[in-house]
Design an enzyme around this catalytic site. Sequence first.
Site, PDB file in Angstrom:
ATOM      1  N   ARG A 113       0.812  -1.192   0.000  1.00 43.19           N
ATOM      2  CA  ARG A 113       0.000   0.000   0.000  1.00 43.19           C
ATOM      3  C   ARG A 113       0.861   1.264   0.000  1.00 43.19           C
ATOM      4  O   ARG A 113       0.549   2.237  -0.643  1.00 43.19           O
ATOM      5  CB  ARG A 113      -0.853  -0.035   1.262  1.00 43.19           C
ATOM      6  N   PHE A 114       1.963   1.233   0.750  1.00 46.84           N
ATOM      7  CA  PHE A 114       2.715   2.464   0.949  1.00 46.84           C
ATOM      8  C   PHE A 114       4.024   2.530   0.186  1.00 46.84           C
ATOM      9  O   PHE A 114       4.858   3.368   0.450  1.00 46.84           O
ATOM     10  CB  PHE A 114       3.019   2.648   2.430  1.00 46.84           C
ATOM     11  N   ASP A 156      -4.400  -3.969  11.058  1.00 49.97           N
ATOM     12  CA  ASP A 156      -4.389  -4.428   9.660  1.00 49.97           C
ATOM     13  C   ASP A 156      -3.809  -5.840   9.589  1.00 49.97           C
ATOM     14  O   ASP A 156      -2.969  -6.140   8.747  1.00 49.97           O
ATOM     15  CB  ASP A 156      -3.581  -3.460   8.784  1.00 49.97           C
TER      16      ASP A 156
END
Length: 496
Positions: A208-209, A326
Site C-alpha cells: 500500500r505504501f 491491519d
Amino acid sequence: MPTTGLLPLPRTTALLLLLLGTATLCTGLKCVCLMCETTNFTCETEGACWVSVMLTNGKELVSKSCLSVMDMKAQVYCHSSNNITRTVCCFTDFCNNITLRLPPAPPNTPQFGHVELTVIVTIPICVLLLAIILTVYTCQRRYGTYRRTKRQCIEEPLTECNIDSDGKCLKDLIYDMTTSGSGSGLPLLVQRTIARTVIIQELVGKGRFGEVWRGKWCGEDVAVKIFSSRDERSWFREAEIYQTVMLRHENILGFIAADNKDNGTWTQLWLISEYHDQGSLYDYLNRTTITIGGMMKLALSIVSGLAHLHMEIVGTRGKPAIAHRDLKSKNILVKKNDTCAIADLGLAVKHDSVTNNIDIPQNPRVGTKRYMAPELLDDSINTHHFESFKCADIYSLGLVYWEVARRCSVGGVVDEYQLPYYDLVPSDPSLEDMRKVVCEQKLRPNIPNQWQSFEALRVMGRIMRECWYANGKARLTALRIKKTLSQLCVEEDFKL
Ligand SMILES: *[C@@H]1O[C@H](CO)[C@@H](O)[C@H](O)[C@H]1NC(C)=O
Ligand SMILES: *[C@@H]1O[C@H](CO)[C@@H](O)[C@H](O)[C@H]1NC(C)=O
Ligand SMILES: *[C@@H]1O[C@H](CO)[C@@H](O)[C@H](O)[C@H]1NC(C)=O
Ligand SMILES: *[C@@H]1O[C@H](CO)[C@@H](O)[C@H](O)[C@H]1NC(C)=O
Ligand SMILES: *[C@@H]1O[C@H](CO)[C@@H](O)[C@H](O)[C@H]1NC(C)=O
Ligand SMILES: *[C@@H]1O[C@H](CO)[C@@H](O)[C@H](O)[C@H]1NC(C)=O
C-alpha cells in the site's frame, strides 16, 4: 537505486522527523549537531542535547546531536560513561556546545548537572553501543564529509561492518542488544549509518505504501521498505511503533533502522528490517500445504506475536498496549523455521493507560476491508475504548487461522488456498459488499465437518468461531488463544 514517485519534502520537516524519532513535531530544545550539515549544524528535539567523547584508536572522537525522548527513555545514551567513553545529556539550548574530555580516572559527570538518571545500565549494553558508535565514527572519520562517507561505505560494506576487536558484525550487536531487552532500537545516528550502507538488490514486493526491496547489509539480507514522501506519515508512524520500548519479540518483525535520504529536493523514506525469504504467510500458504504440527507452529507463533503487541507492560521499562489494525496473511511473514513474524505496523495504535489516551485514529475505518471486523464495517465500534481495537484484531486473526487451517493436509485431503469470504464477495470487495455479508447476513467462513475428526483442527475451528462473534467483547483474547494452543501442543506432543 529506485526513485519512483518521490515528491519534495521540506528539508527541515524531514530532518526534524529524523531527529525526533518518536515524539510529535513540536519545536523544542535546540542543540549542536555535528552531522546536521543541512541545518547549520543544529537540531531540535523534545528530548535532550547529547555530547559524547570516546577513545578510538588512541584519539578522542567527539559527537554531538539531539537525543529523542525515546532514546532518553531507553536509558542507554545518557549514562554510558567509563574510562574510554563519556557522555553528557543536558536540557538547555545549545548546552552540548561544550568541550568534553576524557578524564584520566574513571569519571563521573555531576558538574554538568541535570544528568538526572544515573542508572547503571548493564555494562554489556554500554560496551555494545560504544562499539557501534565507534564504527560509525571510524567510518565518518575515514572518509571525511558525509557525502563521501556514504559513497565509500557502500563500496566497502564488509570492511565497515566489522568491529575491529572481535570481528563482530553490527548485526550481531543489534541482535545482542535486542535480546538483552534493552528496549527500543538503535540510536538514530547508527540507524542512519546502517541505512546508508545497505546495498539495494531486488524488488520483492509492492504494498500500500511503497515498495519492499531485498538489500544486503553486512553480508546479510535485510528488507528495505521504501515509502514515497507523500506517505511520510506512514513511514514515520511505522518507524515510531517499531521503536516502542520493549516491542521486540521473536514473532514481530525485527526492526533495524529508519532513515530519510534528503538531498534538498527529493526525499526517500526507508525502513529497514530483518528479511525473511519465505515471504508472507499469504504466499507461503498459496505455495505449500502444511501438516497439523506445521499449522500449530504457525498459529501459535502468530498469536504469540499478537499477544505481545496487545499486552501492556507497566513500569519504567514498560510497553504500551498496541493494536495492529491491519492483521492479514499478507502482513505476516514466515521465518526460516516456519514460525511467523507480524509485520506492517503502519496503522497500529498505542494506548496510554495512565491518560487513557489512544494515539490517533482520526479514521477508525482503515485496514483491509476483507479482514475488517463487523463493528468496523457498520461503524459501530467504540473508538474511545482501546479494547475495541484489540477485539477487532482478534476477528482478523480468526480469518487468518481459517486460511492456515484449510491448508492442512489430513488424510491426503487439502483445500486449495483461498482468502476468507472468497465465495461471498468479489475479489476487491467494497465496504458495502463486506458489510452485507458480515453484518447483515452474519455469514462467516465455512468450517468444514472433517475438521471435527482431528483434535487440533477441532480446537482451531472452535477458536475461529470464538474470534468471529459479532460482539467484539465476547471474543477470545490473544493471551487466551495462546494458552489454549500451547496446551494443545503439549497434549498432542507437537514438536515445535
Ligand atoms: C549558522 O550558525 C552560525 C552560528 O552558529 C550563525 O552565525 C549563522 O548565521 C548561521 N547561519 C544560518 C544560515 O543560519
Ligand atoms: C579502564 O578500566 C579498566 C578496568 O575498569 C582498566 O583495566 C583499564 O586499564 C582502564 N583503561 C584505561 C585506559 O585507563
Ligand atoms: C558554540 O560555542 C562556540 C565557542 O564557544 C561559539 O563560537 C559558537 O557560536 C557556539 N555555537 C552555538 C550554536 O551556540
Ligand atoms: C536529488 O536527487 C534527485 C533524484 O536522485 C535528483 O534528480 C536531484 O537532482 C537531486 N537534487 C540535488 C539538489 O542534488
Ligand atoms: C495463488 O497463486 C497463484 C499463482 O501465483 C495465483 O494465480 C492465485 O490467485 C493465488 N491464490 C490466491 C487465493 O490469491
Ligand atoms: C525459530 O527460530 C528462532 C530463532 O530464529 C527461535 O528463537 C525459535 O525458538 C524457533 N522456533 C521454533 C518453533 O523452532
